[in-house]
Scaffold this motif. Structure first.
Motif, PDB file in Angstrom:
ATOM      1  N   THR A  62       0.690  -0.803  -0.008  1.00 10.48           N
ATOM      2  CA  THR A  62      -0.057  -0.407  -0.192  1.00 10.48           C
ATOM      3  C   THR A  62       0.929   1.361  -0.201  1.00 10.48           C
ATOM      4  O   THR A  62       0.034   2.481   0.158  1.00 10.48           O
ATOM      5  CB  THR A  62      -0.545  -0.419   1.323  1.00 10.48           C
ATOM      6  OG1 THR A  62      -0.269  -0.300   2.152  1.00 10.48           O
ATOM      7  CG2 THR A  62      -2.012  -0.877   1.266  1.00 10.48           C
ATOM      8  N   ASN A  63       2.341   1.311  -0.062  1.00 16.37           N
ATOM      9  CA  ASN A  63       3.172   2.121  -0.274  1.00 16.37           C
ATOM     10  C   ASN A  63       3.090   2.866  -1.521  1.00 16.37           C
ATOM     11  O   ASN A  63       2.958   2.082  -2.418  1.00 16.37           O
ATOM     12  CB  ASN A  63       3.805   2.069  -0.029  1.00 16.37           C
ATOM     13  CG  ASN A  63       4.514   1.841   1.382  1.00 16.37           C
ATOM     14  OD1 ASN A  63       3.579   2.490   2.252  1.00 16.37           O
ATOM     15  ND2 ASN A  63       5.489   0.884   2.227  1.00 16.37           N
ATOM     16  N   VAL A  64       3.240   4.509  -1.473  1.00 16.66           N
ATOM     17  CA  VAL A  64       2.679   5.305  -2.819  1.00 16.66           C
ATOM     18  C   VAL A  64       4.876   5.936  -2.619  1.00 16.66           C
ATOM     19  O   VAL A  64       4.397   6.227  -1.270  1.00 16.66           O
ATOM     20  CB  VAL A  64       1.749   5.721  -3.232  1.00 16.66           C
ATOM     21  CG1 VAL A  64       0.645   4.678  -4.020  1.00 16.66           C
ATOM     22  CG2 VAL A  64       1.110   6.302  -2.256  1.00 16.66           C
ATOM     23  N   ILE A  65       4.335   6.609  -3.895  1.00 18.96           N
ATOM     24  CA  ILE A  65       5.169   8.175  -3.985  1.00 18.96           C
ATOM     25  C   ILE A  65       4.281   9.003  -4.578  1.00 18.96           C
ATOM     26  O   ILE A  65       4.371   8.962  -5.775  1.00 18.96           O
ATOM     27  CB  ILE A  65       6.908   7.453  -4.566  1.00 18.96           C
ATOM     28  CG1 ILE A  65       7.475   6.371  -3.637  1.00 18.96           C
ATOM     29  CG2 ILE A  65       7.685   9.298  -4.458  1.00 18.96           C
ATOM     30  CD1 ILE A  65       8.774   5.982  -4.778  1.00 18.96           C
ATOM     31  N   THR A  86       7.052   9.673   0.517  1.00 19.35           N
ATOM     32  CA  THR A  86       6.389   8.109   0.434  1.00 19.35           C
ATOM     33  C   THR A  86       5.945   7.907   1.781  1.00 19.35           C
ATOM     34  O   THR A  86       6.460   7.984   3.192  1.00 19.35           O
ATOM     35  CB  THR A  86       7.972   6.742   0.592  1.00 19.35           C
ATOM     36  OG1 THR A  86       9.029   7.586  -0.393  1.00 19.35           O
ATOM     37  CG2 THR A  86       7.555   5.326   0.273  1.00 19.35           C
ATOM     38  N   HIS A  87       4.331   7.431   1.083  1.00 17.97           N
ATOM     39  CA  HIS A  87       3.930   7.445   2.420  1.00 17.97           C
ATOM     40  C   HIS A  87       2.964   6.056   2.343  1.00 17.97           C
ATOM     41  O   HIS A  87       2.638   5.676   1.347  1.00 17.97           O
ATOM     42  CB  HIS A  87       2.703   8.111   2.590  1.00 17.97           C
ATOM     43  CG  HIS A  87       1.937   8.631   1.663  1.00 17.97           C
ATOM     44  ND1 HIS A  87       0.467   8.130   1.399  1.00 17.97           N
ATOM     45  CD2 HIS A  87       2.319   9.340   0.487  1.00 17.97           C
ATOM     46  CE1 HIS A  87       0.007   9.192  -0.167  1.00 17.97           C
ATOM     47  NE2 HIS A  87       0.584   9.457  -0.391  1.00 17.97           N
ATOM     48  N   ASP A  88       2.030   5.970   3.324  1.00 17.30           N
ATOM     49  CA  ASP A  88       1.659   4.077   3.164  1.00 17.30           C
ATOM     50  C   ASP A  88       0.268   5.003   2.967  1.00 17.30           C
ATOM     51  O   ASP A  88      -0.679   5.681   3.964  1.00 17.30           O
ATOM     52  CB  ASP A  88       1.707   3.613   4.942  1.00 17.30           C
ATOM     53  CG  ASP A  88       0.388   2.618   4.537  1.00 17.30           C
ATOM     54  OD1 ASP A  88      -0.104   1.849   3.713  1.00 17.30           O
ATOM     55  OD2 ASP A  88       1.648   1.534   5.017  1.00 17.30           O
ATOM     56  N   LEU A  89      -0.675   4.364   1.920  1.00 20.12           N
ATOM     57  CA  LEU A  89      -2.789   4.269   1.590  1.00 20.12           C
ATOM     58  C   LEU A  89      -3.034   4.207   3.043  1.00 20.12           C
ATOM     59  O   LEU A  89      -4.031   4.834   3.216  1.00 20.12           O
ATOM     60  CB  LEU A  89      -2.740   3.814   0.150  1.00 20.12           C
ATOM     61  CG  LEU A  89      -2.313   4.654  -0.520  1.00 20.12           C
ATOM     62  CD1 LEU A  89      -2.970   4.317  -2.164  1.00 20.12           C
ATOM     63  CD2 LEU A  89      -2.576   6.112  -0.802  1.00 20.12           C
TER      64      LEU A  89
END
Length: 104
Positions: A62-65, A86-89
């Protein structure tokens, strides 16, 4: 009478849709504000001329940049700064943040 009723119904649906659209914020807005704060702290006294959301890159799980580009002007010389967040949705938590200067 039916024409007036239909016109009122259409008008109400447009107003409701417009208000609903204004209430929703992009899910990257929180991280955009964070990126702005980081650039302001990294380049105090320099003018930030432009801000652009470059897009999202999906990582594993679920991580995106989310990437943001800023045009900063230092001593009459413009250059770009890229901030990648970078964060976890699912947890909505920050994982990593990088700042990259593209001075010429």
């Amino acid at each position: 009478m039916k024409k007036y009723f239909a016109a009122i119904l259409i008008l109400l649906s447009l107003v409701t849709h417009h208000q609903y659209g204004l209430a929703q914020k992009p899910d990257y807005e929180k991280y955009g504000r964070m990126a702005i704060a980081v650039v302001a702290a990294e380049y105090p006294g320099d003018e930030v001329k432009e801000y652009e959301y470059l897009g999202r890159e999906k990582l594993s799980g679920t991580n995106v940049i989310d990437s943001f580009r800023f045009q900063v002007q230092e001593n009459q010389q413009p250059f770009y700064v890229i901030v990648k967040v970078t964060h976890d949705l699912s947890s909505k938590k920050l994982v990593h943040l990088t700042v990259e200067s593209q001075k010429r």
